[in-house]
Enzyme design. Sequence first.
Site, PDB file in Angstrom:
ATOM      1  N   ARG A 212       0.823  -1.217   0.000  1.00 38.63           N
ATOM      2  CA  ARG A 212       0.000   0.000   0.000  1.00 38.63           C
ATOM      3  C   ARG A 212       0.856   1.267   0.000  1.00 38.63           C
ATOM      4  O   ARG A 212       0.441   2.308  -0.506  1.00 38.63           O
ATOM      5  CB  ARG A 212      -0.952  -0.001   1.204  1.00 38.63           C
ATOM      6  CG  ARG A 212      -2.053   1.087   1.134  1.00 38.63           C
ATOM      7  CD  ARG A 212      -3.094   0.864   2.215  1.00 38.63           C
ATOM      8  NE  ARG A 212      -4.225   1.786   2.099  1.00 38.63           N
ATOM      9  CZ  ARG A 212      -4.443   2.827   2.913  1.00 38.63           C
ATOM     10  NH1 ARG A 212      -3.617   3.052   3.932  1.00 38.63           N
ATOM     11  NH2 ARG A 212      -5.492   3.616   2.738  1.00 38.63           N
TER      12      ARG A 212
ATOM     13  N   ILE B   3      -7.375   7.494  -1.353  1.00 34.77           N
ATOM     14  CA  ILE B   3      -7.145   6.056  -1.349  1.00 34.77           C
ATOM     15  C   ILE B   3      -7.964   5.536  -0.190  1.00 34.77           C
ATOM     16  O   ILE B   3      -7.841   6.004   0.938  1.00 34.77           O
ATOM     17  CB  ILE B   3      -5.644   5.704  -1.219  1.00 34.77           C
ATOM     18  CG1 ILE B   3      -5.450   4.179  -1.147  1.00 34.77           C
ATOM     19  CG2 ILE B   3      -4.982   6.399  -0.061  1.00 34.77           C
ATOM     20  CD1 ILE B   3      -3.985   3.750  -1.225  1.00 34.77           C
ATOM     21  N   SER B   4      -8.857   4.620  -0.467  1.00 34.14           N
ATOM     22  CA  SER B   4      -9.874   4.215   0.507  1.00 34.14           C
ATOM     23  C   SER B   4      -9.268   3.550   1.739  1.00 34.14           C
ATOM     24  O   SER B   4      -8.171   2.971   1.696  1.00 34.14           O
ATOM     25  CB  SER B   4     -10.870   3.256  -0.135  1.00 34.14           C
ATOM     26  OG  SER B   4     -11.633   3.895  -1.122  1.00 34.14           O
ATOM     27  N   GLN B   5     -10.013   3.615   2.829  1.00 33.12           N
ATOM     28  CA  GLN B   5      -9.658   2.917   4.058  1.00 33.12           C
ATOM     29  C   GLN B   5      -9.524   1.422   3.757  1.00 33.12           C
ATOM     30  O   GLN B   5     -10.376   0.834   3.085  1.00 33.12           O
ATOM     31  CB  GLN B   5     -10.753   3.142   5.097  1.00 33.12           C
ATOM     32  CG  GLN B   5     -10.529   2.430   6.408  1.00 33.12           C
ATOM     33  CD  GLN B   5     -11.747   2.509   7.307  1.00 33.12           C
ATOM     34  OE1 GLN B   5     -12.821   2.933   6.877  1.00 33.12           O
ATOM     35  NE2 GLN B   5     -11.592   2.091   8.548  1.00 33.12           N
ATOM     36  N   PRO B   6      -8.462   0.773   4.243  1.00 33.65           N
ATOM     37  CA  PRO B   6      -8.287  -0.655   3.964  1.00 33.65           C
ATOM     38  C   PRO B   6      -9.494  -1.514   4.333  1.00 33.65           C
ATOM     39  O   PRO B   6      -9.825  -2.458   3.611  1.00 33.65           O
ATOM     40  CB  PRO B   6      -7.058  -1.018   4.803  1.00 33.65           C
ATOM     41  CG  PRO B   6      -6.247   0.240   4.795  1.00 33.65           C
ATOM     42  CD  PRO B   6      -7.264   1.344   4.890  1.00 33.65           C
TER      43      PRO B   6
END
Length: 211
Positions: free
Chosen positions: A33, A59-62
């Site tokens: 990431r 970038i989205s939350q995992p």
Amino acid sequence: MSINEARAQLILALRQQGIRDARVLEVMETTPREKFVSPEFADKAWDNQALPIPFGQTISQPFVVGAMTAALGLKGDEKVLEIGTGSGYQTAILSKLCKRVFTIERYRPLLRIAQQKFADMRLHNVVSKCADGGLGWEDQGPFDAIILTCAAPIRPDTLLGQLKPGGVLVAPVGQGSVQELLRYRRREDGIFEEEELMDVRFVPLLPGTSG
């Protein structure tokens, strides 16, 4: 904390939050990431939070990446359409879980950066273009699965029309700051079944292209 420690901590947190798909967890653990976040946020790459990238995108939350990916139920032989390439992180995750990913980004500079990352990581099963994501990619459809990493204001019927019978579409839907993450399944008779998964926050799906 080292990257290895942060990564292990994140995967543990995802398990605790309900991500149970072993293939999804393995791919998230092995996909770097840190290569997809902006340099100034490199120390937060493995935190369980969304991070800003250029053009007002994120970038989205995992956890959200894991939940949306798991909701697709990929087995490995699917053709997947992604709307909103963004940083390319979700694309990279998908590329390791299906046969081929077709991904669309409206911001040309963002797409160029992502394409270079795909090349550096030798993700040869990713096909990308700069276009209006709301229109989908009709000449490459129909798709086994479709995922939106931006919020459709209403049910995305154009994209649903590019889904194979038996296919799944996962998308945030709604016009407010909080949207509903929905999963649509296209039955063999063409009828769509809708399932509410959880509340999410995504940037909106916008028409046209930029840059």
